[in-house]
Structures are given as C-alpha cells and as structure tokens.
Enzyme design. Structure first.
Site, PDB file in Angstrom:
ATOM      1  N   HIS A 193       0.942  -1.126  -0.086  1.00 45.32           N
ATOM      2  CA  HIS A 193      -0.079  -0.041   0.029  1.00 45.32           C
ATOM      3  C   HIS A 193       0.688   1.310  -0.017  1.00 45.32           C
ATOM      4  O   HIS A 193       0.396   2.370  -0.246  1.00 45.32           O
ATOM      5  CB  HIS A 193      -0.835  -0.046   1.291  1.00 45.32           C
ATOM      6  N   ASP A 207      -2.229   2.305  -4.683  1.00 42.90           N
ATOM      7  CA  ASP A 207      -3.440   2.566  -4.011  1.00 42.90           C
ATOM      8  C   ASP A 207      -4.545   1.664  -4.206  1.00 42.90           C
ATOM      9  O   ASP A 207      -4.484   0.721  -5.102  1.00 42.90           O
ATOM     10  CB  ASP A 207      -3.884   4.016  -4.608  1.00 42.90           C
TER      11      ASP A 207
END
Length: 398
Positions: free
Chosen positions: A369, A373
């Site tokens: 992450h 995204d």
C-alpha cells in the site's frame, strides 16, 4: 594425476553453500562430466561434475559441511582405477565372518545411524559392494527393510513416524527453505501489505479449453492447454493498464518496468521457488505452458538456475492445485504485488435474475500500500476478471 574437486563459483548474491549429497564415494570410479556432488545454496542446488575420468581418492567436505566459492571438496585421481580402491571397499567381505565385518556407510548414512542409535551392522546395504546408503539408513530407522537401489524420492515420501509413535525427530531446515522464511518475514515487517479479493466465472475458459485442448496439444507438439497461461496473459494486459502494480520500490525511488517478467510460484521438496517468465507479454499460450512445465520439472529435480529465478516484476501463485479456496498471498520483494489463484468451486450464482450453478474461483491480490492505492489494486483485479470471463478480449486487445 590428482585433480582437486572444488565448489563452483557462487554468484555475488550467494555467500556460501552446503554440501547436500555426495553421489560418489572414496574408491568409486567416475566418468568425465558425471555428477559427483550437489551443493545447496540459498536459491538453487548447484552440481559439481567430474573434470576427467578417474577415481575418488578423498572427500574433504562431508555432507552437511558449509563451503565457500572455490573451496576444496575432495580429490580425484585420473590415473587410478576402481580396482585400486581401498581393500575394505573393493574386496569381497565373504572371506571374513559376517559378524566381524564392519559395513561401509556413506557419510549421510552414518549420520542417520548415529542420530537414531542404530547398529551399523544391523543395516542391510544395497549400494555397491554392500555399501550402506542414505536410503538404507532411512529405511532401517523406520523399521522397514531396504529396497534395492531405491530412489531418494521414494524414501522421502515415506512417513516420518509409525502410527502411534510419540517420538520426535529434529532435522535441519534446508538453506532454501530458511531463506524463503527469512524473506517472507521481511516482507511482512517492511511492507504496508493489504489484500483485495474478487471472483471470476471460469466457465468461458473451461468451455474454450474443452473445445480446443486436443487440437492445441496436437498443434503444439504435446503441450497441454492449462489455466495458468490464460492468467499470465490476462495479468500482462492488466499490468500494462496499471503500471504501478508492475513497479517496485528501491529506497525512496519508484522503479516502473516497461516489461512484464512474471514469476510463477512453484512448490518443491526444498521449499518455494519462483522461476520467471521473461517478457511474458510477448509469449504465446503454448510458450507459457511449455515453459511453466519445464520449470516445474526443474524445480522437482533441483535443476533451476540462478538466472531462471532472478528478477521478476509480478508473481502469480496457484494455491488451488492443493485445494485452497481462499488465501492471502505474501508479496515477493522487491515486487509490490502478487496474485493468488484458488480452487475452482461450483457455486450458485445470480445471473440475469436466475440462480445458476457456475464454476467460480476466488482471486486475491496482495499489494504494498506504500506504492499501490486501493483504486489501482481493485481496478487491476477487475481487469483480470473481465479478461478471464471473456477470453476473446485477450485476442482482440480490448
């Protein structure tokens, strides 16, 4: 003339290796280019071949020893013959009373005998001149008679303990499995790892495969049409549309790759390995299937090379072959994403207001992450789903 048997030159990424198996013992004759000893490293098993015909006269590094690049393993005499081997190995043992003869044990067999408190004289040897091999010792430890010339793979499949046995057995972790464990822990501790899921209707691909599998195999010289090639092709297209999923992190930099090198996770006895399909975006379905099969055979036999497992921009792992219905795969650093395939399971699904039984598969995308995204990850997985549920789009590039 004596020739030194030395460990191979290790790549820069490998510091040392472990002597795994001596295929020849002192006094045994070898032919040029014949396999003498296996060296296990963190990534691959490297073979040491004989440079010339001769006889093994000395073993310096026994099985289990740690060696450096170019370190002396043993010696080979090119002028000696097998008949010049030590009398204890070359002469028949029938001349002496059976009870007074000390059997010849390989280093691995002797180690197993010591660990299991076995009397060497009680172990039946099936090797050359009655030599007790590693497999003989394993069989004796399990309380079973040894089978002549039994392959090591068969011995490895035998159960560790008999039913109701409450003993314990401690064995060292292979270097490869230890390295895999280290990298998995590193990935979970250094990445902001997250997993997103989706499901795909496998009926279109299954119908396509059923219709053309025989013609495909005939056209491509026996190469079978599987599911993995469709997933690889769909992944390369999805990676083009979402380049962030194909990227990697190097320090504080993001490295975007203009190519798709797809790693395919393969399970082996020594641990998990990930050989790489180079430029998978340019490979046909037949080339993908043939290469994956070749990698699988090499992984089984420990023949994968460093080059075949180095690099990779994205990985696909198929836990479905073992029956996994759903899991969260761990990213293989420095990559930032991995796709998990799972078991095809028939389930009732709502289609146009009606309940239909369809062969469904859960897909899982684990990603870092820090770079990817949620929108990119979900879009990537939806693209995979769309392409797989309508395979014609892979051909039409739409």
């Amino acid at each position: 003339m004596a020739i030194e048997i030395k460990a191979p030159a290790f790549p820069e990424s490998i510091a040392d290796g472990t002597v795994a198996t001596w295929h020849k013992q002192v006094g045994e004759a070898v032919k040029r280019d014949e396999l003498i000893v296996d060296i296990e490293t963190d990534k691959v098993v490297m073979e040491v071949l004989a440079e010339a015909d001769g006889v093994i006269t000395e073993i310096v590094a026994a099985e289990g020893a740690t060696v450096l690049s170019g370190e002396l393993l043993g010696k080979l005499d090119t002028q000696a013959t097998a008949s010049a081997a030590p009398a204890a190995q070359a002469e028949p043992q029938a001349a002496a009373p059976a009870a007074s003869v000390e059997p010849i044990l390989s280093p691995a067999a002797r180690k197993i005998a010591e660990e299991n408190a076995l009397n060497p004289a009680s172990i039946q040897g099936t090797g050359k001149d009655g030599r007790v091999t590693k497999e003989d010792a394993v069989a004796a430890a399990a309380g079973k008679p040894a089978a002549a010339a039994r392959p090591a793979a068969v011995a490895a499949e035998a159960p560790l303990f008999a039913a109701g046995d409450r003993t314990e057995k401690r064995v060292p972790m292979t270097r490869l499995r230890a390295k895999v464990a280290e990298r998995l822990v590193e990935a979970q501790s250094t990445m902001a790892m997250l997993t997103t899921y989706n499901e795909v209707n496998m009926k279109p691909i299954m119908d396509l495969r059923a219709k053309y599998k025989d013609l495909f195999e005939k056209t491509h010289n026996g190469t079978r049409l599987g599911f993995m090639s469709f997933f690889v092709k769909a992944a390369t297209e999805a990676l083009k549309r979402q380049p962030g999923v194909n990227a990697s992190i190097d320090g504080k930099d993001i490295v975007y790759h203009g190519y798709q090198d797809i790693g395919v996770a393969v399970s082996s006895d020594r641990g998990l390995v990930v050989p790489v399909l180079r430029n998978a975006e340019f490979m046909s379905l037949a080339e993908i299937e043939a290469t994956i099969r070749e990698y699988g055979l090499k992984a089984r036999d420990g023949k994968l090379t460093i080059e075949e497992m180095t690099g990779g921009t994205f990985t696909i792992s198929n836990g479905g072959v073992f029956g996994s219905l759903l899991s969260s795969p761990i990213v293989n650093p420095p990559q930032t994403a991995i796709l998990g395939m799972h078991k095809i399971q028939e389930r009732p699904m709502a289609v146009n207001g009606e309940v239909v039984i369809l062969p469904m598969m859960y897909l899982a995308l684990s990603y870092d992450h820090r770079l990817i995204d949620g929108k990119e990850a979900v879009t990537f997985l939806v693209t995979m789903k769309d392409l797989l549920e309508d395979p014609a789009r892979l051909l039409l590039d739409i």
